[in-house]
Design a protein around this motif. Structure first.
Motif, PDB file in Angstrom:
ATOM      1  N   GLN A  81       0.684  -1.302  -0.149  1.00  0.00           N
ATOM      2  CA  GLN A  81      -0.045  -0.105  -0.126  1.00  0.00           C
ATOM      3  C   GLN A  81       0.858   1.164   0.009  1.00  0.00           C
ATOM      4  O   GLN A  81       0.405   2.340  -0.533  1.00  0.00           O
ATOM      5  CB  GLN A  81      -0.835   0.128   1.139  1.00  0.00           C
ATOM      6  CG  GLN A  81      -1.922   1.114   1.223  1.00  0.00           C
ATOM      7  CD  GLN A  81      -3.118   0.875   0.635  1.00  0.00           C
ATOM      8  OE1 GLN A  81      -3.343  -0.290   0.108  1.00  0.00           O
ATOM      9  NE2 GLN A  81      -3.949   1.723   0.777  1.00  0.00           N
ATOM     10  N   TYR A  82       1.910   1.191   0.819  1.00  0.00           N
ATOM     11  CA  TYR A  82       2.808   2.392   0.757  1.00  0.00           C
ATOM     12  C   TYR A  82       4.184   2.451   0.486  1.00  0.00           C
ATOM     13  O   TYR A  82       5.080   3.310   0.880  1.00  0.00           O
ATOM     14  CB  TYR A  82       2.767   2.991   2.382  1.00  0.00           C
ATOM     15  CG  TYR A  82       1.051   3.308   2.661  1.00  0.00           C
ATOM     16  CD1 TYR A  82       0.763   4.461   2.433  1.00  0.00           C
ATOM     17  CD2 TYR A  82       0.490   2.472   3.661  1.00  0.00           C
ATOM     18  CE1 TYR A  82      -0.515   4.818   2.692  1.00  0.00           C
ATOM     19  CE2 TYR A  82      -0.797   2.805   4.108  1.00  0.00           C
ATOM     20  CZ  TYR A  82      -1.419   3.970   3.491  1.00  0.00           C
ATOM     21  OH  TYR A  82      -2.639   4.229   3.992  1.00  0.00           O
ATOM     22  N   ASP A  83       4.505   1.404  -0.173  1.00  0.00           N
ATOM     23  CA  ASP A  83       5.890   1.009  -0.504  1.00  0.00           C
ATOM     24  C   ASP A  83       6.735   1.433   0.596  1.00  0.00           C
ATOM     25  O   ASP A  83       7.916   1.738   0.644  1.00  0.00           O
ATOM     26  CB  ASP A  83       6.073   2.054  -1.734  1.00  0.00           C
ATOM     27  CG  ASP A  83       7.548   1.487  -2.193  1.00  0.00           C
ATOM     28  OD1 ASP A  83       7.722   0.344  -2.625  1.00  0.00           O
ATOM     29  OD2 ASP A  83       8.626   2.188  -2.934  1.00  0.00           O
ATOM     30  N   LEU A 141       8.462   7.547   8.927  1.00  0.00           N
ATOM     31  CA  LEU A 141       8.613   8.741   8.128  1.00  0.00           C
ATOM     32  C   LEU A 141       9.035   9.924   8.522  1.00  0.00           C
ATOM     33  O   LEU A 141       9.714  10.876   7.894  1.00  0.00           O
ATOM     34  CB  LEU A 141       7.109   8.733   7.435  1.00  0.00           C
ATOM     35  CG  LEU A 141       6.498   7.769   6.484  1.00  0.00           C
ATOM     36  CD1 LEU A 141       5.019   8.189   6.358  1.00  0.00           C
ATOM     37  CD2 LEU A 141       7.108   7.642   5.376  1.00  0.00           C
ATOM     38  N   ILE A 170      -5.286   5.835   8.356  1.00  0.00           N
ATOM     39  CA  ILE A 170      -4.222   4.553   7.525  1.00  0.00           C
ATOM     40  C   ILE A 170      -4.802   3.480   8.053  1.00  0.00           C
ATOM     41  O   ILE A 170      -4.959   2.555   7.037  1.00  0.00           O
ATOM     42  CB  ILE A 170      -2.687   4.910   8.394  1.00  0.00           C
ATOM     43  CG1 ILE A 170      -2.228   6.348   7.771  1.00  0.00           C
ATOM     44  CG2 ILE A 170      -2.012   3.668   7.892  1.00  0.00           C
ATOM     45  CD1 ILE A 170      -0.946   6.414   8.376  1.00  0.00           C
ATOM     46  N   SER A 173      -7.684   2.954   5.791  1.00  0.00           N
ATOM     47  CA  SER A 173      -7.065   2.831   4.226  1.00  0.00           C
ATOM     48  C   SER A 173      -6.567   1.280   4.035  1.00  0.00           C
ATOM     49  O   SER A 173      -6.604   0.980   2.879  1.00  0.00           O
ATOM     50  CB  SER A 173      -6.038   3.832   4.092  1.00  0.00           C
ATOM     51  OG  SER A 173      -4.927   3.396   4.578  1.00  0.00           O
ATOM     52  N   GLN A 201      -6.687  13.389   1.033  1.00  0.00           N
ATOM     53  CA  GLN A 201      -6.369  11.924   0.708  1.00  0.00           C
ATOM     54  C   GLN A 201      -5.296  11.665   1.665  1.00  0.00           C
ATOM     55  O   GLN A 201      -4.762  12.247   2.219  1.00  0.00           O
ATOM     56  CB  GLN A 201      -6.108  11.860  -0.929  1.00  0.00           C
ATOM     57  CG  GLN A 201      -6.956  12.356  -1.838  1.00  0.00           C
ATOM     58  CD  GLN A 201      -8.313  11.443  -1.785  1.00  0.00           C
ATOM     59  OE1 GLN A 201      -8.328  10.156  -1.574  1.00  0.00           O
ATOM     60  NE2 GLN A 201      -9.388  12.063  -2.060  1.00  0.00           N
ATOM     61  N   THR A 202      -5.251  10.149   1.526  1.00  0.00           N
ATOM     62  CA  THR A 202      -4.293   9.573   2.588  1.00  0.00           C
ATOM     63  C   THR A 202      -2.986  10.083   2.499  1.00  0.00           C
ATOM     64  O   THR A 202      -2.229  10.392   3.531  1.00  0.00           O
ATOM     65  CB  THR A 202      -4.317   7.881   2.391  1.00  0.00           C
ATOM     66  OG1 THR A 202      -5.741   7.679   2.873  1.00  0.00           O
ATOM     67  CG2 THR A 202      -3.386   7.400   3.521  1.00  0.00           C
ATOM     68  N   GLU A 203      -2.386   9.993   1.236  1.00  0.00           N
ATOM     69  CA  GLU A 203      -0.904  10.382   1.098  1.00  0.00           C
ATOM     70  C   GLU A 203      -0.624  11.908   1.592  1.00  0.00           C
ATOM     71  O   GLU A 203       0.189  12.120   1.940  1.00  0.00           O
ATOM     72  CB  GLU A 203      -0.640  10.268  -0.426  1.00  0.00           C
ATOM     73  CG  GLU A 203      -0.429   8.837  -0.639  1.00  0.00           C
ATOM     74  CD  GLU A 203      -1.798   7.979  -0.912  1.00  0.00           C
ATOM     75  OE1 GLU A 203      -2.795   8.529  -1.058  1.00  0.00           O
ATOM     76  OE2 GLU A 203      -1.620   6.841  -1.048  1.00  0.00           O
ATOM     77  N   SER A 204      -1.675  12.805   1.078  1.00  0.00           N
ATOM     78  CA  SER A 204      -1.613  14.148   1.573  1.00  0.00           C
ATOM     79  C   SER A 204      -1.545  14.240   3.061  1.00  0.00           C
ATOM     80  O   SER A 204      -1.207  15.300   3.620  1.00  0.00           O
ATOM     81  CB  SER A 204      -2.545  14.871   0.926  1.00  0.00           C
ATOM     82  OG  SER A 204      -2.722  14.708  -0.460  1.00  0.00           O
ATOM     83  N   ILE A 206      -0.528  12.319   5.328  1.00  0.00           N
ATOM     84  CA  ILE A 206       0.295  11.669   5.880  1.00  0.00           C
ATOM     85  C   ILE A 206       1.585  12.796   5.491  1.00  0.00           C
ATOM     86  O   ILE A 206       2.329  12.946   6.554  1.00  0.00           O
ATOM     87  CB  ILE A 206       0.882  10.376   5.286  1.00  0.00           C
ATOM     88  CG1 ILE A 206      -0.103   9.378   5.529  1.00  0.00           C
ATOM     89  CG2 ILE A 206       2.324   9.885   5.418  1.00  0.00           C
ATOM     90  CD1 ILE A 206       0.115   8.051   4.721  1.00  0.00           C
ATOM     91  N   LYS A 207       1.515  13.450   4.405  1.00  0.00           N
ATOM     92  CA  LYS A 207       2.673  14.388   4.230  1.00  0.00           C
ATOM     93  C   LYS A 207       2.551  15.529   5.124  1.00  0.00           C
ATOM     94  O   LYS A 207       3.250  15.992   5.705  1.00  0.00           O
ATOM     95  CB  LYS A 207       2.519  14.886   2.814  1.00  0.00           C
ATOM     96  CG  LYS A 207       3.217  15.823   2.340  1.00  0.00           C
ATOM     97  CD  LYS A 207       3.404  16.353   0.897  1.00  0.00           C
ATOM     98  CE  LYS A 207       4.171  17.488   0.249  1.00  0.00           C
ATOM     99  NZ  LYS A 207       5.424  16.958   0.433  1.00  0.00           N
TER     100      LYS A 207
END
Length: 222
Positions: A81-83, A141, A170, A173, A201-204, A206-207
Motif C-alpha cells: 500500500q505504501y511502498d 517517515l 491509515i 485505508s 487524501q491519505t498520502e496528503s 501523511i505528508k
C-alpha cells in the motif's frame, strides 16, 4: 530484522510460580529495560501477574502461534500500500499487563509486544498488531523527514490526538479497525479523523503530518 520469541522459552523452560517468573524477568532484563519496563514494578507484581497468566495461558499459547504470521502479513500490507519496507527487530515478551507494545525508534527500530496484555485483544489481534505497525510507519517517515525540526514534536496530549487520528485514517485505508475504541478520547480522535479525511487524501494527510508542526495543524483543522 530479527524476531525473538521469549514466550516459547518461558513455557518450555520456566514454571508458573513467582521464582520462575522472576528468573524469566532477570534473564530478559536487557530487553525489558530497553522496552522501558520498570523492573521493580514487574517484581513487585509477580503474584498478580501469575494469577492472570494462569487464567490466560490457553489464549497466550494460541496468540503465540499466530503472531509471526500476522507480523509478516501486516508488513506486506504496508509494502504493497505504501511502498514501506518496515523491518524492525521484534520481541515477544511477558510483562505485567500494563501495555500491549513498546516501539523504540532508533537506527534499527525495535518493537516489543507483550503477549499477556495482547490477550485483551484476542478478538482483534490483527488490528492491534497493525495499529502498532502504523505507529512504526509514521515514526519511520518522521525520521526520514527529521531535517524539518518541527517534524518530531510530541508536546502534549493534543499532539498525540493528531497522531491517533492519522493512525486511525491509515488503518481505515488498509480496511482495518482501530483497536482502542473504548479509550476516553476515541470520540475526539474519530471526529478529527473525519474532518481531516474530508480535506485530504491519505498520502496528503501523511505528508501534512510529517512535514508540519502538529500544534499548528491541530489549530487549523480541529
Amino acid at each position: 530484522m530479527i524476531i525473538s520469541n521469549t514466550i516459547n522459552d518461558f513455557f518450555n523452560n520456566f514454571h508458573l510460580n513467582e521464582l520462575s517468573l522472576k528468573t524469566y524477568y532477570e534473564k530478559y532484563r536487557s530487553e525489558l529495560q530497553h522496552a522501558e519496563q520498570d523492573m521493580q514494578y514487574l517484581n513487585d507484581n509477580l503474584s498478580t501477574t501469575l494469577s492472570k497468566l494462569e487464567t490466560d495461558t490457553a489464549k497466550i499459547l494460541k496468540i503465540n502461534t499466530k503472531l509471526v504470521h500476522i507480523v509478516f502479513d501486516v508488513r506486506l500490507q504496508f509494502l504493497k500500500q505504501y511502498d514501506a519496507y518496515l523491518k524492525p527487530d521484534i520481541f515477544f515478551l511477558i510483562g505485567a499487563y500494563k501495555q500491549d507494545a513498546m516501539i523504540k525508534t532508533e537506527e534499527i527500530p525495535h518493537v516489543y509486544f507483550f503477549i499477556e496484555s495482547l490477550c485483551q485483544h484476542y478478538d482483534d489481534l490483527y488490528d492491534t498488531i497493525a495499529y502498532h505497525f502504523t505507529k512504526l510507519f509514521l515514526s519511520h517517515l518522521m525520521q526520514l523527514n527529521a531535517t524539518n525540526e518541527s517534524a518530531i514534536t510530541y508536546i502534549n496530549a493534543d499532539v498525540s490526538l493528531l497522531e491517533e487520528a492519522v493512525t486511525l485514517h491509515i488503518l481505515k485505508s488498509l480496511n482495518l479497525t482501530y483497536p482502542y475504541t473504548t479509550t476516553h478520547d476515541f470520540q475526539l480522535i474519530q471526529n478529527l479523523e473525519t474532518k481531516l479525511s474530508e480535506q485530504f487524501q491519505t498520502e496528503s494527510l501523511i505528508k501534512l503530518f510529517i512535514e508540519n508542526d502538529h500544534l499548528e495543524t491541530l489549530k487549523k483543522y480541529s
